[in-house]
Design a protein around this motif. Structure first.
Motif, mmCIF file in Angstrom:
data_model
loop_
_atom_site.group_PDB
_atom_site.id
_atom_site.type_symbol
_atom_site.label_atom_id
_atom_site.label_comp_id
_atom_site.label_asym_id
_atom_site.label_seq_id
_atom_site.Cartn_x
_atom_site.Cartn_y
_atom_site.Cartn_z
ATOM 1 N N GLU A 109 36.088 30.268 -38.728
ATOM 2 C CA GLU A 109 37.361 29.777 -38.932
ATOM 3 C C GLU A 109 38.410 30.597 -39.208
ATOM 4 O OE1 GLU A 109 36.407 25.484 -40.990
ATOM 5 O OE2 GLU A 109 36.400 27.044 -42.389
ATOM 6 N N SER A 110 37.981 32.005 -39.725
ATOM 7 C CA SER A 110 38.915 32.985 -39.925
ATOM 8 C C SER A 110 39.614 33.552 -38.880
ATOM 9 C CB SER A 110 38.087 34.107 -40.779
ATOM 10 O OG SER A 110 37.254 34.795 -39.806
ATOM 11 N N LEU A 145 31.753 34.563 -29.030
ATOM 12 C CA LEU A 145 31.937 34.359 -27.485
ATOM 13 C C LEU A 145 32.070 33.294 -26.570
ATOM 14 C CD1 LEU A 145 29.710 37.503 -25.965
ATOM 15 C CD2 LEU A 145 32.165 37.162 -25.717
ATOM 16 N N ALA A 146 31.187 32.363 -27.260
ATOM 17 C CA ALA A 146 31.385 30.914 -26.693
ATOM 18 C C ALA A 146 32.649 30.200 -26.879
ATOM 19 C CB ALA A 146 30.268 30.033 -27.212
ATOM 20 N N LEU A 147 33.200 30.592 -28.056
ATOM 21 C CA LEU A 147 34.443 30.043 -28.305
ATOM 22 C C LEU A 147 35.520 30.591 -27.263
ATOM 23 C CD1 LEU A 147 34.533 30.023 -32.170
ATOM 24 C CD2 LEU A 147 34.955 28.039 -30.655
ATOM 25 N N ALA A 148 35.435 31.990 -27.031
ATOM 26 C CA ALA A 148 36.305 32.623 -25.930
ATOM 27 C C ALA A 148 35.996 32.030 -24.894
ATOM 28 C CB ALA A 148 36.091 33.925 -26.124
ATOM 29 N N PRO A 153 41.860 28.942 -28.600
ATOM 30 C CA PRO A 153 42.769 30.445 -28.942
ATOM 31 C C PRO A 153 42.299 30.935 -30.282
ATOM 32 C CG PRO A 153 44.235 28.248 -28.405
ATOM 33 C CD PRO A 153 42.523 27.859 -28.331
ATOM 34 N N MET A 154 41.924 32.160 -30.243
ATOM 35 C CA MET A 154 41.561 32.897 -31.390
ATOM 36 C C MET A 154 42.336 34.366 -31.720
ATOM 37 S SD MET A 154 37.546 32.911 -29.857
ATOM 38 C CE MET A 154 36.920 33.733 -31.352
ATOM 39 N N ARG A 155 42.385 34.736 -32.783
ATOM 40 C CA ARG A 155 43.079 35.884 -33.110
ATOM 41 C C ARG A 155 42.284 37.171 -32.611
ATOM 42 N NH1 ARG A 155 43.295 32.733 -37.599
ATOM 43 N NH2 ARG A 155 45.332 32.279 -38.393
ATOM 44 N N VAL A 188 26.678 41.663 -41.796
ATOM 45 C CA VAL A 188 27.825 42.087 -41.794
ATOM 46 C C VAL A 188 28.474 41.477 -40.447
ATOM 47 C CG1 VAL A 188 29.656 43.961 -41.806
ATOM 48 C CG2 VAL A 188 27.494 44.199 -43.142
ATOM 49 N N GLY A 189 29.652 40.795 -40.441
ATOM 50 C CA GLY A 189 30.411 40.392 -39.589
ATOM 51 C C GLY A 189 31.933 40.827 -39.697
ATOM 52 N N ILE A 190 32.474 41.349 -38.457
ATOM 53 C CA ILE A 190 33.558 41.927 -38.420
ATOM 54 C C ILE A 190 34.635 41.728 -37.124
ATOM 55 C CG2 ILE A 190 34.765 44.290 -38.367
ATOM 56 C CD1 ILE A 190 32.724 45.603 -39.905
ATOM 57 N N ALA A 191 35.512 41.460 -37.421
ATOM 58 C CA ALA A 191 36.883 41.137 -36.480
ATOM 59 C C ALA A 191 37.182 42.568 -36.295
ATOM 60 C CB ALA A 191 37.681 40.298 -36.868
#
Length: 244
Positions: A109-110, A145-148, A153-155, A188-191
């Motif tokens: 969601e972020s 990746l599946a959302l992309a 639309p993603m940041r 850990v998850g990072i954008a």
């Protein structure tokens, strides 16, 4: 009652049970558009851990009274198949799976522009078909990746990996046995584009310096996973990695 004896996880040469050094990732394989019946999908294989993610939507929210006027609902289900572990897992959702579904949803969601789809719903399914440690981080990497792949639309993308502490050493990408017998585990998850942390959990104990070392090690591993994500999208859509 038989008492389990903790195995030696790092030998005198600094090698782990699978031959890796402390800062090594397991062999990584990433693909997109792997499931025909979904709007977007991805597959992540990290060592013996294998995870699929599928996305459906945006679609009309159902039931309608759950619809949010100014944004979409992001539903997420993280699930481990019954045959994914050495001992057959019970059918249905466990408490851990429900918790991790929420953890992955909060991270996604972020970065998703949910406000682009008011009164809609986007469904994300993460299915672990083989588990050997790091399933939540592999699941988050695959879901992003599946959302992309679905054109949502993603940041930016999200990449994730765990770090751990075994035999007093901070290691990257612990396997299941290292997770079971280690002193600490930190997913850990990072954008990566903005270097924003979107998932950080710590089970066990680390000193302040160990935590800092672990976070830096996670960032290093995530950069490699991020490059593999971009390469997977480039192979599928033939676009430059600088456009991802």
């Amino acid at each position: 009652m038989t008492q389990m004896i903790k195995p030696k996880l790092i030998d005198e040469n600094g090698k782990r049970l699978d031959g890796r050094g402390p800062t090594d990732l397991r062999p990584l394989k990433i693909e997109v558009s792997v499931l025909e019946k979904s709007d977007g999908s991805a597959y992540v294989e990290l060592g013996k851990t294998k995870v699929y993610a599928a996305v459906y939507g945006p679609k009309e929210a159902h039931p309608k009274h759950l619809a949010i006027p100014d944004r979409a609902i992001l539903n997420c289900r993280y699930h481990m198949t019954s045959f994914s572990t050495d001992e057959r897992k019970i059918l249905g959702m466990t408490r851990r799976e429900i918790e991790l579904s929420k953890v992955i949803r909060d991270a996604l969601e972020s970065v998703v522009f949910l406000e682009e789809f008011p009164r809609s719903a986007i469904d994300v399914f993460v299915e672990v078909v083989q588990a050997d440690g790091g399933t939540r981080t592999a699941g988050l990497t695959a879901a992003s990746l599946a959302l992309a792949d679905a054109g949502i639309p993603m940041r930016e993308l999200i990449a994730a990996v765990a770090v751990g502490k075994v035999d007093g050493t901070i290691i990257l990408d612990p396997s299941d046995i290292e997770d079971k017998y280690g002193e600490a585990d930190m997913p850990v998850g990072i954008a990566p584009s903005s270097n924003t942390v979107v998932l950080l959990q710590l089970n066990g104990k680390m000193t302040k310096d160990e935590f800092k070392q672990g976070l830096e090690l996670a960032q290093m591993g995530i950069q490699k996973i991020y490059q593999a994500q971009r390469e997977a999208l480039r192979r599928r859509y033939g676009i430059s990695t600088t456009e991802v």
